[in-house]
Design a protein around this motif. Sequence first.
Motif, PDB file in Angstrom:
ATOM      1  N   SER A  11      -7.791  -1.928   6.922  1.00 52.04           N
ATOM      2  CA  SER A  11      -8.345  -2.861   5.938  1.00 52.04           C
ATOM      3  C   SER A  11      -9.121  -4.012   6.571  1.00 52.04           C
ATOM      4  CB  SER A  11      -7.202  -3.449   5.114  1.00 52.04           C
ATOM      5  OG  SER A  11      -6.383  -4.238   5.966  1.00 52.04           O
ATOM      6  N   GLU A  16      -6.220  -4.991   0.167  1.00 52.58           N
ATOM      7  CA  GLU A  16      -7.159  -3.908  -0.153  1.00 52.58           C
ATOM      8  C   GLU A  16      -7.573  -3.890  -1.621  1.00 52.58           C
ATOM      9  OE1 GLU A  16      -6.856  -0.246   2.629  1.00 52.58           O
ATOM     10  OE2 GLU A  16      -4.791  -0.955   2.388  1.00 52.58           O
ATOM     11  N   THR A  19      -9.072  -8.675  -1.340  1.00 53.52           N
ATOM     12  CA  THR A  19      -9.581  -9.199  -0.069  1.00 53.52           C
ATOM     13  C   THR A  19      -8.953 -10.522   0.384  1.00 53.52           C
ATOM     14  OG1 THR A  19     -11.516 -10.484  -0.828  1.00 53.52           O
ATOM     15  CG2 THR A  19     -11.842  -8.112  -0.523  1.00 53.52           C
ATOM     16  N   SER A  68     -13.084  -3.107  -5.085  1.00 54.65           N
ATOM     17  CA  SER A  68     -12.087  -2.233  -4.449  1.00 54.65           C
ATOM     18  C   SER A  68     -12.079  -0.826  -5.043  1.00 54.65           C
ATOM     19  CB  SER A  68     -10.693  -2.862  -4.492  1.00 54.65           C
ATOM     20  OG  SER A  68     -10.414  -3.446  -5.726  1.00 54.65           O
ATOM     21  N   SER A  71     -13.220   1.876  -2.720  1.00 51.07           N
ATOM     22  CA  SER A  71     -12.462   2.182  -1.509  1.00 51.07           C
ATOM     23  C   SER A  71     -12.462   3.694  -1.265  1.00 51.07           C
ATOM     24  CB  SER A  71     -11.020   1.705  -1.663  1.00 51.07           C
ATOM     25  OG  SER A  71     -10.223   2.255  -0.624  1.00 51.07           O
ATOM     26  N   VAL A  76      -5.415   3.344  -2.419  1.00 53.71           N
ATOM     27  CA  VAL A  76      -6.077   2.193  -3.048  1.00 53.71           C
ATOM     28  C   VAL A  76      -6.688   2.610  -4.375  1.00 53.71           C
ATOM     29  CG1 VAL A  76      -7.873   0.435  -2.767  1.00 53.71           C
ATOM     30  CG2 VAL A  76      -6.572   1.210  -0.764  1.00 53.71           C
TER      31      VAL A  76
END
Length: 193
Positions: A11, A16, A19, A68, A71, A76
């Motif tokens: 990460s 994750e 932030t 996210s 990801s 995640v």
Amino acid sequence: MDVAEQLKDRSGGICELCTASTDLKVYEVPPKSTGGVDGSMLICETCSGQVADAETMDANHWRCLNDSMWSEHDAVKAVVWRMLSRLKGEGWPKDLLEMMYLDDATLEWAKATGEGEDESERIIHRDVNGVILQNGDNVVLIKDLKIKGSSQIAKQGTAVRRISVDRENAEYIEGKVGPTLTVIITKYVKKTS
Ligand SMILES: [Zn+2]
């Protein structure tokens, strides 16, 4: 390297989901028993609290899902999908869900906790502070309220006990002000208990 270190590596040392770079811990994404790096993610205190307790969800915090959701890690993605499903009633998460791509196995994993079931119709009522209101809650008026069909005005600060929420519309709740059952605008009340 242990899982925590590997996740930190993956990460870059940030949550994750949002932030944040402080108060990070390893979150084993349920219900996978395998754990390990692929079954886990690095998550901050704020996110993990709200993941665990849907009642404390602060929709604004979850704007972070906008980023996210892209990801490349399934753990995640599964959690992003769950949070978006939970917040569907807000509108914007629904758009993100439609844009998101999960392969079949990951989608199955995401759905395994029951999140997102029958939620397409779900309407969320929030008071002035964003606290979720449900049937039976007690609130106070934060603005004077004109009672429909009468000359009566309920003053700011009036307690309304055991409200019911409008199943069709998040903007309205119903409650008894004195003897009169009346419609109240959701954002003009504050939950007391
Ligand atoms: Zn976070």
